[in-house]
Design an enzyme around this catalytic site. Structure first.
Site, PDB file in Angstrom:
ATOM      1  N   ARG A   1      38.664 -45.516  15.004  1.00  0.00           N
ATOM      2  CA  ARG A   1      37.498 -46.360  14.714  1.00  0.00           C
ATOM      3  C   ARG A   1      36.892 -46.017  13.351  1.00  0.00           C
ATOM      4  O   ARG A   1      36.221 -46.832  12.738  1.00  0.00           O
ATOM      5  CB  ARG A   1      36.417 -46.151  15.798  1.00  0.00           C
TER       6      ARG A   1
ATOM      7  N   ARG B   1      38.941 -42.608   3.649  1.00  0.00           N
ATOM      8  CA  ARG B   1      39.078 -43.250   2.330  1.00  0.00           C
ATOM      9  C   ARG B   1      39.266 -42.225   1.229  1.00  0.00           C
ATOM     10  O   ARG B   1      38.569 -41.208   1.218  1.00  0.00           O
ATOM     11  CB  ARG B   1      37.801 -44.034   1.980  1.00  0.00           C
TER      12      ARG B   1
ATOM     13  N   ARG C   1      31.025 -42.624  30.226  1.00  0.00           N
ATOM     14  CA  ARG C   1      30.102 -41.635  29.689  1.00  0.00           C
ATOM     15  C   ARG C   1      28.723 -42.265  29.673  1.00  0.00           C
ATOM     16  O   ARG C   1      28.561 -43.459  29.362  1.00  0.00           O
ATOM     17  CB  ARG C   1      30.489 -41.215  28.262  1.00  0.00           C
TER      18      ARG C   1
ATOM     19  N   ARG D   1      23.808 -36.608  18.307  1.00  0.00           N
ATOM     20  CA  ARG D   1      23.238 -37.089  17.044  1.00  0.00           C
ATOM     21  C   ARG D   1      21.743 -37.322  17.194  1.00  0.00           C
ATOM     22  O   ARG D   1      21.223 -37.414  18.308  1.00  0.00           O
ATOM     23  CB  ARG D   1      23.943 -38.363  16.551  1.00  0.00           C
TER      24      ARG D   1
ATOM     25  N   GLU E   1      20.333 -37.732  21.103  1.00  0.00           N
ATOM     26  CA  GLU E   1      21.268 -38.337  22.051  1.00  0.00           C
ATOM     27  C   GLU E   1      22.096 -37.265  22.740  1.00  0.00           C
ATOM     28  O   GLU E   1      22.756 -36.467  22.077  1.00  0.00           O
ATOM     29  CB  GLU E   1      22.217 -39.213  21.223  1.00  0.00           C
TER      30      GLU E   1
ATOM     31  N   TYR F   1      35.937 -50.495  25.222  1.00  0.00           N
ATOM     32  CA  TYR F   1      35.031 -49.919  24.210  1.00  0.00           C
ATOM     33  C   TYR F   1      34.830 -50.974  23.103  1.00  0.00           C
ATOM     34  O   TYR F   1      35.314 -50.840  21.996  1.00  0.00           O
ATOM     35  CB  TYR F   1      35.698 -48.651  23.669  1.00  0.00           C
TER      36      TYR F   1
ATOM     37  N   ASP G   1      32.879 -53.311  20.379  1.00  0.00           N
ATOM     38  CA  ASP G   1      31.732 -53.405  19.481  1.00  0.00           C
ATOM     39  C   ASP G   1      31.042 -54.744  19.733  1.00  0.00           C
ATOM     40  O   ASP G   1      31.621 -55.649  20.341  1.00  0.00           O
ATOM     41  CB  ASP G   1      32.193 -53.329  18.022  1.00  0.00           C
TER      42      ASP G   1
HETATM   43  N1  UDP Z   1      33.468 -38.903  15.684  1.00  0.00           N
HETATM   44  C1  UDP Z   1      33.544 -37.592  15.286  1.00  0.00           C
HETATM   45  N2  UDP Z   1      32.591 -37.089  14.446  1.00  0.00           N
HETATM   46  C2  UDP Z   1      31.566 -37.849  13.998  1.00  0.00           C
HETATM   47  C3  UDP Z   1      31.499 -39.194  14.391  1.00  0.00           C
HETATM   48  C4  UDP Z   1      32.451 -39.691  15.250  1.00  0.00           C
HETATM   49  O1  UDP Z   1      34.446 -36.871  15.700  1.00  0.00           O
HETATM   50  O2  UDP Z   1      30.731 -37.336  13.253  1.00  0.00           O
HETATM   51  C5  UDP Z   1      34.511 -39.397  16.607  1.00  0.00           C
HETATM   52  C6  UDP Z   1      34.091 -39.228  18.067  1.00  0.00           C
HETATM   53  O3  UDP Z   1      35.259 -38.961  18.824  1.00  0.00           O
HETATM   54  C7  UDP Z   1      33.537 -40.577  18.410  1.00  0.00           C
HETATM   55  C8  UDP Z   1      34.486 -41.476  17.637  1.00  0.00           C
HETATM   56  O4  UDP Z   1      34.721 -40.775  16.431  1.00  0.00           O
HETATM   57  O5  UDP Z   1      33.558 -40.831  19.798  1.00  0.00           O
HETATM   58  C9  UDP Z   1      33.979 -42.856  17.368  1.00  0.00           C
HETATM   59  O6  UDP Z   1      32.750 -42.761  16.672  1.00  0.00           O
HETATM   60  P1  UDP Z   1      31.747 -43.981  16.565  1.00  0.00           P
HETATM   61  O7  UDP Z   1      30.748 -43.648  15.534  1.00  0.00           O
HETATM   62  O8  UDP Z   1      32.528 -45.227  16.399  1.00  0.00           O
HETATM   63  O9  UDP Z   1      31.075 -43.914  18.017  1.00  0.00           O
HETATM   64  P2  UDP Z   1      29.862 -44.755  18.645  1.00  0.00           P
HETATM   65  O10 UDP Z   1      28.916 -45.068  17.539  1.00  0.00           O
HETATM   66  O11 UDP Z   1      30.483 -45.943  19.308  1.00  0.00           O
HETATM   67  O12 UDP Z   1      29.276 -43.793  19.637  1.00  0.00           O
END
Ligand code: UDP
Length: 372
Positions: A171, A175, A248, A279, A305, A353, A355
């Site tokens: 996801r 870059r 989850r 976060r 969170e 999952y 978006d």
């Molecule tokens: N992820 C990570 N570190 C980060 C952010 C995301 O390892 O700092 C990984 C983690 O496994 C997460 C996945 O990337 O579940 C997808 O992140 P995304 O931000 O898309 O998750 P969401 O916002 O849907 O919770």
């Protein structure tokens, strides 16, 4: 009163389907067990700030049709998501890009960064990544995996990275440019006035009954319409008779702080294993640019969170799309196919999952097929 459609759930899928059904002259009743519409995109105003009550939602899409669609119901601001990762007080740019690689390794050019990633991938001996850990190392190397991915992912999913599917980490963009925009999307923003207002506009003129739990009297509800659009958990619909799908859940600790700027960014991810939250969201920065009104508001609202395994009674947020759960989902899906008058949709109804843009695209597509 008898309706063409009973829509269970006033979240994005339900609201989009309801809107389309109404446009096509169908009679629609929407019910939701919560006291409010908008499902998990619900926002509520606290101290003049739209608080994302069920977690941060940043609208982003490459789908022009979906972008045009949502713009009928809201004006979008020009928010660009660029979260910061905090690993024991060391700050890194996300998604993984030249700023991240420079901070991690001191590399300056894209060639140096690519060589470093390649070297770490080779040392780890990964050729054909089979799980999230191997996928992550092959994308960004072991250092970034250890500091920015492993701890966060294991807190978020409550499972070792070796047991998680690799699509989850895909996801995130990687870059070799200096670009902190988290999404590879042509269109991005947050609805001015909040998501609740956007969903209310979708539901304009449609009968909505809140605080109504479909399951407390499903016979009564079913008898009220020819067809049902069900957007709750698919396993709950079948009374969990094949077993429970895993989800989850997330708990939010929200605080109003007597300061105008807590962390200088909308999202800071705590990527170490020890910090108990995944976060912290500082809601005002979704809404106001950092250079204008945001800094002048005297207060700020933050949410920590905490991720946990879902159990009966909790709110499900993320389907755990691993092999075991996907196999169980397929069995429920087969049962769902026999429910001729019921449409299962959305993140919970399809155990996916999704978006927001994908949910909308799926609802529009379904409405188009069924209501044509
Ligand atoms: N992820 C990570 N570190 C980060 C952010 C995301 O390892 O700092 C990984 C983690 O496994 C997460 C996945 O990337 O579940 C997808 O992140 P995304 O931000 O898309 O998750 P969401 O916002 O849907 O919770």
């Amino acid at each position: 009163m008898h309706y063409d459609y009973l829509i269970v759930g006033a979240g994005l899928y339900g609201a989009v389907f309801a809107h389309d059904a109404q446009l096509r002259k169908k009679s629609v009743l929407v019910i939701d067990k919560r006291p409010n519409i908008a499902g998990n995109v619900y926002t509520e105003k606290v101290e003049g700030i739209n608080v994302h009550k069920y977690g941060a939602h940043i609208f982003h899409t490459n789908n022009k049709e979906v972008w045009d669609y949502v713009n009928h119901f809201a004006t979008f601001n020009r928010f660009t998501n660029s979260p910061v990762a905090n690993y024991h007080g060391e700050l890194y740019s996300l998604p993984f890009n030249m700023y991240t690689f420079n901070k991690m390794w001191g590399v300056v050019t894209p060639e140096e960064a690519a060589a470093k990633i390649e070297e770490q991938k080779r040392e780890a001996g990964i050729t054909d990544p089979k799980n999230l850990e191997e996928q992550a190392i092959s994308l960004v190397g072991t250092d970034i995996y250890e500091k920015l991915i492993k701890g966060y992912t294991e807190k978020q999913w409550g499972r070792p990275c070796t047991e998680l599917p690799s699509f989850i980490i895909k996801r995130l963009p990687v870059r070799l440019t200096f670009d902190n925009n988290y999404f590879n999307a042509l269109y991005q923003g947050i609805p001015v006035g909040g998501y609740t207002k956007m969903v209310a506009n979708m539901l304009d003129g449609i009968e909505v009954q809140l605080n109504q739990d479909y399951f407390t009297d499903r016979e009564k509800w079913n008898a009220m319409a020819d067809k049902v659009v069900y957007t709750g958990p698919i396993d709950a619909y079948f009374d969990y008779k094949l077993g429970t799908l895993e989800y989850r859940s997330v708990r939010f600790e929200t605080e109003v702080l007597d300061k105008s700027n807590f962390q200088g960014n909308a999202a800071v991810n705590y990527t170490d294993r020890e910090t108990p939250w995944t976060r912290i969201i500082e809601h005002k920065w979704f809404q106001f640019g950092k250079d204008d009104k945001g800094k002048d508001l005297p207060k700020t609202v933050i949410s920590r969170e905490y991720s946990s395994e879902w159990k009966l009674g909790d709110e499900p947020y993320y389907p755990v799309n691993d092999v075991k759960n996907c196999a169980l989902y397929r069995k429920y899906h087969a049962l769902a196919e026999n429910e001729k008058n019921v449409i299962f949709g959305g993140r919970l109804g399809e155990y996916k999952y999704y978006d927001m843009d994908k949910v909308i695209a799926s609802a529009l597509d379904c409405a188009d097929r069924i209501l044509r």
